[in-house]
Write an enzyme that holds these catalytic residues in place. Sequence first.
Site, PDB file in Angstrom:
ATOM      1  N   ASP A   1       0.838  -1.201   0.000  1.00 45.94           N
ATOM      2  CA  ASP A   1       0.000   0.000   0.000  1.00 45.94           C
ATOM      3  C   ASP A   1       0.876   1.255   0.000  1.00 45.94           C
ATOM      4  OD1 ASP A   1      -2.177  -1.684   0.188  1.00 45.94           O
ATOM      5  OD2 ASP A   1      -2.342  -1.471   2.368  1.00 45.94           O
TER       6      ASP A   1
HETATM    7  N1  URA Z   1      -1.295  -5.952   3.807  1.00 44.79           N
HETATM    8  C1  URA Z   1      -1.788  -4.711   3.821  1.00 44.79           C
HETATM    9  O1  URA Z   1      -2.836  -4.442   4.383  1.00 44.79           O
HETATM   10  N2  URA Z   1      -1.092  -3.749   3.179  1.00 44.79           N
HETATM   11  C2  URA Z   1       0.088  -3.980   2.559  1.00 44.79           C
HETATM   12  O2  URA Z   1       0.686  -3.058   2.014  1.00 44.79           O
HETATM   13  C3  URA Z   1       0.591  -5.288   2.572  1.00 44.79           C
HETATM   14  C4  URA Z   1      -0.129  -6.258   3.206  1.00 44.79           C
END
Ligand code: URA
Length: 237
Positions: free
Chosen positions: A103
């Site tokens: 993310d």
């Molecule tokens: N899980 C999440 O919620 N975000 C990420 O970036 C990676 C795994």
Amino acid sequence: MRLDKLLANMGFGSRKDVKSLLKKKQVFVNGVVAKDGSKHVNPEMDKVVVDGKQVVYKKYIYLMMNKPPGVISATVDQKEKTVIDLLTKEHQLFEPFPVGRLDKDTEGLLLITNDGELGHRLTSPKKEVGKTYYAKIQGIVTKSDVEAFKKGIVIDDGYQCKPARLDILQSNEVSEIEITITEGKFHQVKRMFEAVGKKVVYLKRLQMGKLKLDEMLALGTYRELNEEELTYCQKLN
Ligand code: URA
């Protein structure tokens, strides 16, 4: 492949820089001086020499980045800065892409390569490569959360996640945990904690399989994988 592209990819500068090398008669293909950058060469067969030194052709690059928050795990975007924007021009010429998605606000280990097969090996759900994250969680993480994660949490869309390993490092108003999952659903870790009524306030990927984030890498910097790391990734089958 065009000679000027090959030389630019191998770090001899922009196509303009390459043009100047060619003009100065510093480039030889199979012993014959090359003046035209549009000439096609077979990088695996033809002997290309620049300034007396043979050019060793490299098709793939394998980079480990410590992804900073605020950039997205994509190759291009109209509005947002991407992880590829953080690479040097030389590395961008290889047209690499991030392996798996983090993310925008997630930090940590991100592999960037132009080797599609390796990317697939690391992210395919069938391979069940473990991804380990460190996270700060708003709320007290309990032993019953550990058990629930072990059984397989059901997230908001009804999907039952595969068993995950949850280790509590510190249980507090803001808890610290490490979690290992073998899948890569969208926002997975955040959604798993939401399912038990808690909120991820910080997330950092530490490991993918045996590939560990090099803690010497400052946020936003990267390096090439070393031999051992590369051998490991190539052996994943
Ligand atoms: N899980 C999440 O919620 N975000 C990420 O970036 C990676 C795994």
